[in-house]
Design an enzyme around this catalytic site. Structure first.
Site, PDB file in Angstrom:
ATOM      1  N   HIS A  53       1.700  -9.880  82.836  1.00 15.60           N
ATOM      2  CA  HIS A  53       1.372 -10.008  81.414  1.00 15.60           C
ATOM      3  C   HIS A  53       1.158  -8.605  80.833  1.00 15.60           C
ATOM      4  CE1 HIS A  53       0.442 -14.401  80.981  1.00 15.60           C
ATOM      5  NE2 HIS A  53       0.523 -14.291  82.300  1.00 15.60           N
TER       6      HIS A  53
ATOM      7  N   CYS B  98       6.120 -13.504  82.489  1.00 13.60           N
ATOM      8  CA  CYS B  98       5.539 -14.485  83.401  1.00 13.60           C
ATOM      9  C   CYS B  98       6.250 -15.844  83.288  1.00 13.60           C
ATOM     10  CB  CYS B  98       4.028 -14.572  83.186  1.00 13.60           C
ATOM     11  SG  CYS B  98       3.201 -15.255  84.629  1.00 13.60           S
TER      12      CYS B  98
ATOM     13  N   GLU C 126       0.574  -7.830  77.799  1.00 16.54           N
ATOM     14  CA  GLU C 126      -0.129  -7.868  76.504  1.00 16.54           C
ATOM     15  C   GLU C 126      -1.644  -7.786  76.652  1.00 16.54           C
ATOM     16  OE1 GLU C 126       0.929 -10.375  78.188  1.00 16.54           O
ATOM     17  OE2 GLU C 126      -0.128 -12.242  77.731  1.00 16.54           O
TER      18      GLU C 126
ATOM     19  N   GLY D  48       2.365 -18.899  80.329  1.00  9.24           N
ATOM     20  CA  GLY D  48       1.823 -20.246  80.149  1.00  9.24           C
ATOM     21  C   GLY D  48       2.253 -21.076  81.334  1.00  9.24           C
ATOM     22  N   GLU D  49       2.779 -22.221  81.036  1.00  8.77           N
ATOM     23  CA  GLU D  49       3.242 -23.124  82.090  1.00  8.77           C
ATOM     24  C   GLU D  49       4.740 -23.350  81.851  1.00  8.77           C
ATOM     25  OE1 GLU D  49       1.871 -24.504  84.772  1.00  8.77           O
ATOM     26  OE2 GLU D  49       3.711 -25.623  85.110  1.00  8.77           O
ATOM     27  N   SER D  50       5.551 -22.862  82.785  1.00  8.11           N
ATOM     28  CA  SER D  50       6.990 -22.816  82.527  1.00  8.11           C
ATOM     29  C   SER D  50       7.621 -24.196  82.346  1.00  8.11           C
ATOM     30  CB  SER D  50       7.701 -22.040  83.637  1.00  8.11           C
ATOM     31  OG  SER D  50       7.318 -22.515  84.908  1.00  8.11           O
TER      32      SER D  50
ATOM     33  N   ILE E  57      -1.013 -13.062  86.660  1.00  8.49           N
ATOM     34  CA  ILE E  57      -1.784 -14.313  86.664  1.00  8.49           C
ATOM     35  C   ILE E  57      -0.882 -15.432  87.164  1.00  8.49           C
ATOM     36  CG2 ILE E  57      -3.125 -15.943  85.281  1.00  8.49           C
ATOM     37  CD1 ILE E  57      -3.468 -13.645  83.198  1.00  8.49           C
ATOM     38  N   ARG E  58      -1.159 -15.915  88.372  1.00 10.32           N
ATOM     39  CA  ARG E  58      -0.300 -16.939  89.006  1.00 10.32           C
ATOM     40  C   ARG E  58       1.179 -16.585  88.765  1.00 10.32           C
ATOM     41  NH1 ARG E  58      -0.870 -22.046  86.875  1.00 10.32           N
ATOM     42  NH2 ARG E  58      -0.053 -22.890  88.790  1.00 10.32           N
TER      43      ARG E  58
ATOM     44  N   ARG F  39       8.141 -19.234  91.850  1.00 12.25           N
ATOM     45  CA  ARG F  39       6.912 -19.440  91.063  1.00 12.25           C
ATOM     46  C   ARG F  39       5.691 -19.194  91.937  1.00 12.25           C
ATOM     47  NH1 ARG F  39       6.940 -25.087  88.127  1.00 12.25           N
ATOM     48  NH2 ARG F  39       5.196 -24.105  87.045  1.00 12.25           N
TER      49      ARG F  39
HETATM   50  N1  GLN Z   1       2.352 -20.094  87.238  1.00 15.87           N
HETATM   51  C1  GLN Z   1       2.943 -20.331  85.938  1.00 15.87           C
HETATM   52  C2  GLN Z   1       4.280 -21.057  86.074  1.00 15.87           C
HETATM   53  O1  GLN Z   1       4.800 -21.127  87.139  1.00 15.87           O
HETATM   54  C3  GLN Z   1       3.151 -19.003  85.217  1.00 15.87           C
HETATM   55  C4  GLN Z   1       1.811 -18.360  84.994  1.00 15.87           C
HETATM   56  C5  GLN Z   1       1.744 -17.444  83.797  1.00 15.87           C
HETATM   57  O2  GLN Z   1       2.583 -17.470  82.896  1.00 15.87           O
HETATM   58  N2  GLN Z   1       0.706 -16.648  83.779  1.00 15.87           N
HETATM   59  O3  GLN Z   1       4.778 -21.580  85.120  1.00 15.87           O
END
Ligand code: GLN
Length: 197
Positions: free
Chosen positions: A177, A86, A179, A54-56, A141-142, A113
């Site tokens: 990820h 992630c 999952e 998600g978004e840390s 993913i990112r 990140r």
């Molecule tokens: N880029 C997100 C972060 O820095 C992490 C991305 C993800 O969990 N897929 O929080």
């Protein structure tokens, strides 16, 4: 036996992780119950814990605000398994190199990140992960990368010469990820086999 697995669900969808946990447990002849963790009071009853992507910054803030963070710390101190994926790994690390993240310090690693660049925001790679056999289809993913590891940390996989899966005691962290491809071997490793790798 029933495995009670908490999935931190302060943000985003947890369905894929829940399915992967159920498959991993079934492979060990166990039932599983997945608990969505959005408030305090649930983690103490969990046998295993999953911190998803998600978004840390958002996840870490909510974990503190809801009083879940100290429960996660106690879970690890008790030696119970955690899989942090992630953004979950960014929240779990000791140094996210970003003041906006309230890290939990569960894995002694420094992370960078969004380490794989804008052009390669997301990609899939066949990854050799220690303890899971054949290459694992890893979806990034990112994704973060690990830039430094402490002495207690074991590197389980690398991509582009950088650690992307690590383990310290009961905590397994992945930059990718695990999952999303229907392959539950990383969940299996984290919740059933990490101690014996
Ligand atoms: N880029 C997100 C972060 O820095 C992490 C991305 C993800 O969990 N897929 O929080």
């Amino acid at each position: 036996m029933t495995l009670t697995a908490g999935v931190v669900a302060v943000q985003g969808d947890v369905t894929e992780h829940a399915r992967a946990i159920e498959r991993a447990a079934a492979g060990h002849g166990q039932d599983s119950e997945v608990v969505e963790v959005r408030e305090s009071g649930l983690v103490p009853d969990c046998d295993a814990l999953l911190m998803p992507g998600g978004e840390s910054t958002t996840i870490s803030r909510l974990l503190r605000r809801e009083g879940i963070a100290p429960e996660v710390e106690a879970h690890v101190e008790a030696g119970k398994p955690v899989l942090a994926t992630c953004a979950g790994l960014i929240v779990a690390c000791t140094d996210p190199q970003d003041d906006r993240v309230n890290e939990l310090g569960l894995v002694d690693v420094t992370v960078e990140r969004n380490a794989f660049g804008r052009q390669r925001d997301s990609f899939e790679a066949p990854l050799d992960v220690r303890g899971v056999g054949d290459p694992f289809p890893a979806v990034f993913i990112r994704a973060p990368a690990v830039s430094e590891v402490g002495p207690e940390v074991e590197i389980l996989a690398e991509w582009d010469g950088r650690p992307v899966a690590v383990r310290q005691g009961p905590v397994v962290g992945t930059a990718f990820h695990p999952e999303l491809t229907g392959d539950s071997r990383v969940h299996d490793l984290a919740f059933f086999e990490a101690a014996t790798v």
